[in-house]
Design a protein around this motif. Structure first.
Motif, mmCIF file in Angstrom:
data_model
loop_
_atom_site.group_PDB
_atom_site.id
_atom_site.type_symbol
_atom_site.label_atom_id
_atom_site.label_comp_id
_atom_site.label_asym_id
_atom_site.label_seq_id
_atom_site.Cartn_x
_atom_site.Cartn_y
_atom_site.Cartn_z
ATOM 1 N N LYS A 3 0.831 -1.199 0.000
ATOM 2 C CA LYS A 3 0.000 0.000 0.000
ATOM 3 C C LYS A 3 0.874 1.261 0.000
ATOM 4 N N GLU A 4 1.987 1.213 0.718
ATOM 5 C CA GLU A 4 2.901 2.350 0.786
ATOM 6 C C GLU A 4 3.550 2.616 -0.571
ATOM 7 N N ASN A 5 3.935 1.546 -1.278
ATOM 8 C CA ASN A 5 4.528 1.711 -2.610
ATOM 9 C C ASN A 5 3.516 2.317 -3.586
ATOM 10 N N ILE A 6 2.283 1.842 -3.525
ATOM 11 C CA ILE A 6 1.254 2.370 -4.423
ATOM 12 C C ILE A 6 1.007 3.845 -4.120
ATOM 13 N N GLN A 7 0.939 4.194 -2.827
ATOM 14 C CA GLN A 7 0.734 5.604 -2.474
ATOM 15 C C GLN A 7 1.914 6.455 -2.934
ATOM 16 N N ALA A 8 3.120 5.919 -2.813
ATOM 17 C CA ALA A 8 4.303 6.649 -3.283
ATOM 18 C C ALA A 8 4.210 6.871 -4.792
ATOM 19 N N MET A 9 3.789 5.848 -5.521
ATOM 20 C CA MET A 9 3.625 5.975 -6.970
ATOM 21 C C MET A 9 2.609 7.063 -7.313
ATOM 22 N N LEU A 10 1.463 7.031 -6.645
ATOM 23 C CA LEU A 10 0.415 8.021 -6.914
ATOM 24 C C LEU A 10 0.912 9.431 -6.623
ATOM 25 N N ASP A 11 1.655 9.595 -5.527
ATOM 26 C CA ASP A 11 2.189 10.915 -5.177
ATOM 27 C C ASP A 11 3.171 11.414 -6.243
ATOM 28 N N MET A 33 -13.569 -3.156 -9.258
ATOM 29 C CA MET A 33 -14.203 -3.294 -10.574
ATOM 30 C C MET A 33 -13.447 -4.171 -11.555
ATOM 31 N N THR A 34 -12.150 -4.331 -11.359
ATOM 32 C CA THR A 34 -11.357 -5.070 -12.325
ATOM 33 C C THR A 34 -10.061 -5.550 -11.686
ATOM 34 N N SER A 35 -9.425 -6.504 -12.334
ATOM 35 C CA SER A 35 -8.131 -6.981 -11.855
ATOM 36 C C SER A 35 -6.978 -6.429 -12.693
ATOM 37 N N ILE A 36 -7.276 -5.590 -13.672
ATOM 38 C CA ILE A 36 -6.201 -5.081 -14.542
ATOM 39 C C ILE A 36 -5.282 -4.097 -13.830
ATOM 40 N N ALA A 37 -5.802 -3.408 -12.825
ATOM 41 C CA ALA A 37 -5.015 -2.444 -12.055
ATOM 42 C C ALA A 37 -5.802 -2.095 -10.804
ATOM 43 N N ASP A 38 -5.135 -1.399 -9.889
ATOM 44 C CA ASP A 38 -5.810 -0.917 -8.693
ATOM 45 C C ASP A 38 -6.293 0.522 -8.874
ATOM 46 N N TYR A 39 -5.508 1.304 -9.624
ATOM 47 C CA TYR A 39 -5.824 2.715 -9.807
ATOM 48 C C TYR A 39 -5.583 3.158 -11.245
ATOM 49 N N VAL A 88 -0.899 0.629 -11.157
ATOM 50 C CA VAL A 88 -1.331 1.994 -11.477
ATOM 51 C C VAL A 88 -1.160 2.219 -12.974
ATOM 52 N N ILE A 89 -2.227 2.657 -13.625
ATOM 53 C CA ILE A 89 -2.176 2.979 -15.053
ATOM 54 C C ILE A 89 -2.475 4.457 -15.207
ATOM 55 N N VAL A 90 -1.572 5.155 -15.896
ATOM 56 C CA VAL A 90 -1.687 6.599 -16.083
ATOM 57 C C VAL A 90 -2.221 6.867 -17.484
ATOM 58 N N HIS A 91 -3.276 7.681 -17.560
ATOM 59 C CA HIS A 91 -3.865 8.098 -18.839
ATOM 60 C C HIS A 91 -3.644 9.600 -18.964
ATOM 61 N N ILE A 92 -2.889 10.000 -19.975
ATOM 62 C CA ILE A 92 -2.633 11.422 -20.220
ATOM 63 C C ILE A 92 -3.344 11.781 -21.515
ATOM 64 N N PHE A 93 -4.363 12.602 -21.389
ATOM 65 C CA PHE A 93 -5.242 12.931 -22.500
ATOM 66 C C PHE A 93 -5.122 14.389 -22.921
ATOM 67 N N HIS A 94 -5.295 14.635 -24.207
ATOM 68 C CA HIS A 94 -5.640 15.988 -24.634
ATOM 69 C C HIS A 94 -7.045 16.216 -24.088
ATOM 70 N N ARG A 95 -7.331 17.417 -23.618
ATOM 71 C CA ARG A 95 -8.616 17.647 -22.929
ATOM 72 C C ARG A 95 -9.837 17.277 -23.763
ATOM 73 N N ASP A 96 -9.776 17.448 -25.103
ATOM 74 C CA ASP A 96 -10.910 17.062 -25.951
ATOM 75 C C ASP A 96 -11.112 15.547 -25.964
ATOM 76 N N MET A 97 -10.013 14.811 -26.024
ATOM 77 C CA MET A 97 -10.099 13.347 -26.020
ATOM 78 C C MET A 97 -10.613 12.845 -24.674
ATOM 79 N N ARG A 98 -10.209 13.506 -23.620
ATOM 80 C CA ARG A 98 -10.663 13.100 -22.290
ATOM 81 C C ARG A 98 -12.178 13.233 -22.188
ATOM 82 N N LYS A 99 -12.715 14.337 -22.692
ATOM 83 C CA LYS A 99 -14.170 14.516 -22.682
ATOM 84 C C LYS A 99 -14.859 13.435 -23.499
ATOM 85 N N PHE A 100 -14.283 13.122 -24.656
ATOM 86 C CA PHE A 100 -14.886 12.140 -25.550
ATOM 87 C C PHE A 100 -14.930 10.755 -24.898
#
Length: 118
Positions: A3-11, A33-39, A88-100
């Protein structure tokens, strides 16, 4: 992973994205909701160079802390970059794509519960 490693990653991810002007940074807890990731961490940017800068900063700071991506998909030109750190999976979107794509709605626990009730 602890849990500490995951929190460090998120920070690290949040601080790195913020340092490059990432906007509307959201952390979604998807453990139930899924087993693909926690966050999922979802970040918006407003231009191709900014998306690339956010991704580069996140990868650099994570690597410095000993966390390396298992997969990197996309680039600023694609307007959606995915950095997979396992739990942890990071999604970096252009704001228009994020809305879509609206991942927040798709992965919302409240949204899933309302679909189950129908």
């Amino acid at each position: 992973m602890t849990k500490e490693n995951i929190q460090a990653m998120l920070d690290i991810i949040e601080k790195s994205a913020d340092a490059r002007g990432g906007a509307d940074i959201q952390v979604l807890d998807i453990r139930e909701m899924t087993s693909i990731a926690d966050y999922f961490v979802i970040i918006s940017g407003s231009s191709t160079p900014q998306l690339n800068a956010i991704a580069e900063e996140v990868e650099d700071k994570m690597a410095e802390a000993g966390f390396n991506t298992s997969h990197h998909e996309g680039n600023g030109q694609s307007r959606w970059i995915i950095l997979d750190y396992g739990d942890v999976i990071v999604h970096i979107f252009h704001r228009d794509m994020r809305k879509f794509y609206n991942l927040e709605r798709l992965w919302s626990k409240d949204e899933r519960e309302s679909e189950e009730e129908e």
